[in-house]
Motif scaffolding. Structure first.
Motif, mmCIF file in Angstrom:
data_model
loop_
_atom_site.group_PDB
_atom_site.id
_atom_site.type_symbol
_atom_site.label_atom_id
_atom_site.label_comp_id
_atom_site.label_asym_id
_atom_site.label_seq_id
_atom_site.Cartn_x
_atom_site.Cartn_y
_atom_site.Cartn_z
ATOM 1 N N GLU A 64 11.123 -1.006 12.692
ATOM 2 C CA GLU A 64 11.504 -1.152 14.094
ATOM 3 C C GLU A 64 12.992 -1.447 14.270
ATOM 4 O O GLU A 64 13.511 -1.341 15.376
ATOM 5 N N GLU A 65 13.673 -1.785 13.179
ATOM 6 C CA GLU A 65 15.113 -2.006 13.240
ATOM 7 C C GLU A 65 15.887 -0.693 13.320
ATOM 8 O O GLU A 65 17.084 -0.693 13.577
ATOM 9 N N TYR A 66 15.193 0.421 13.089
ATOM 10 C CA TYR A 66 15.818 1.744 13.030
ATOM 11 C C TYR A 66 15.429 2.567 14.250
ATOM 12 O O TYR A 66 14.308 2.463 14.749
ATOM 13 N N THR A 67 16.376 3.395 14.690
ATOM 14 C CA THR A 67 16.091 4.335 15.773
ATOM 15 C C THR A 67 16.545 5.725 15.361
ATOM 16 O O THR A 67 17.451 5.879 14.525
ATOM 17 N N ILE A 68 15.914 6.722 15.939
ATOM 18 C CA ILE A 68 16.301 8.115 15.706
ATOM 19 C C ILE A 68 16.930 8.627 16.988
ATOM 20 O O ILE A 68 16.376 8.463 18.076
ATOM 21 N N ALA A 69 18.105 9.228 16.851
ATOM 22 C CA ALA A 69 18.847 9.736 18.001
ATOM 23 C C ALA A 69 19.378 11.122 17.677
ATOM 24 O O ALA A 69 19.401 11.546 16.518
ATOM 25 N N ARG A 70 19.821 11.820 18.684
ATOM 26 C CA ARG A 70 20.473 13.110 18.492
ATOM 27 C C ARG A 70 21.880 12.889 17.940
ATOM 28 O O ARG A 70 22.533 11.882 18.233
ATOM 29 N N LEU A 112 19.436 8.804 11.877
ATOM 30 C CA LEU A 112 18.697 7.561 11.787
ATOM 31 C C LEU A 112 19.710 6.432 11.836
ATOM 32 O O LEU A 112 20.646 6.404 11.033
ATOM 33 N N LEU A 113 19.546 5.540 12.782
ATOM 34 C CA LEU A 113 20.504 4.458 12.998
ATOM 35 C C LEU A 113 19.860 3.104 12.780
ATOM 36 O O LEU A 113 18.715 2.879 13.171
ATOM 37 N N LYS A 114 20.616 2.222 12.150
ATOM 38 C CA LYS A 114 20.277 0.804 12.109
ATOM 39 C C LYS A 114 21.424 0.120 12.823
ATOM 40 O O LYS A 114 22.518 -0.035 12.273
ATOM 41 N N GLY A 115 21.185 -0.195 14.070
ATOM 42 C CA GLY A 115 22.285 -0.644 14.921
ATOM 43 C C GLY A 115 23.222 0.527 15.137
ATOM 44 O O GLY A 115 22.814 1.572 15.608
ATOM 45 N N ARG A 116 24.479 0.372 14.719
ATOM 46 C CA ARG A 116 25.451 1.461 14.826
ATOM 47 C C ARG A 116 25.691 2.148 13.490
ATOM 48 O O ARG A 116 26.475 3.079 13.392
ATOM 49 N N GLU A 117 25.010 1.675 12.458
ATOM 50 C CA GLU A 117 25.188 2.217 11.116
ATOM 51 C C GLU A 117 24.284 3.436 10.905
ATOM 52 O O GLU A 117 23.102 3.409 11.230
#
Length: 145
Positions: A5-11, A54-59
């Motif tokens: 849940e700490e990770y997000t997927i974005a374009r 795949l982002l963890k915060g801005r990383e």
């Protein structure tokens, strides 16, 4: 909160470019005969696919390119930073791609794994992929170097 849940997927966004290329090099995906900048430029012209990060915060922790030609889906440049591997993130990215392709009506995915990359072959086998009895052929039309 679970680790995933700490990770997000974005374009993909242009300000990710340098980090993505660095990630691909770290993961051993770059080759002298493929310019990763040109590969990104080409992907950005693809109207039937997507480029996810795949982002963890801005990383940047991972990336994947997905495409659909009306017959088969394709996966390229799936990468997860070695510092983030073995946490289910590659599976998370692949599930995201499968959902994307299913929404387009795509019946099948094809992908390539370089010979000898046993770790990656095992990863895809765990996700239900199997080796096919086809020979991959290629022909370069535009040299990158």
């Amino acid at each position: 909160m679970s680790a995933l849940e700490e990770y997000t997927i974005a374009r993909y966004q242009e300000d990710y470019r340098a980090q993505i290329i660095e990630l691909w090099a770290k993961c051993g995906l770059t080759r002298p005969w493929n310019d990763p900048d040109k590969d990104i430029d080409r992907k950005l012209t693809d109207r039937n696919g997507a480029f996810f990060v795949l982002l963890k915060g801005r990383e940047i922790a991972g990336s994947v390119m997905v495409s659909y030609d009306g017959h088969r889906g394709s996966i390229y440049y799936l990468s997860v930073d070695p510092d983030h591997q073995s946490a289910g993130l590659g599976k998370m990215l692949m599930e995201h791609c499968e959902t994307f392709l299913l929404e387009l009506g795509c019946p099948k995915i094809n992908l390539f794994v370089r010979e000898g990359n046993e770790q990656v072959l095992r990863f895809y086998e765990k996700l239900g992929f199997s080796e096919e009895t086809a020979v991959a052929l290629g022909k370069r039309l535009i040299p990158d170097i």
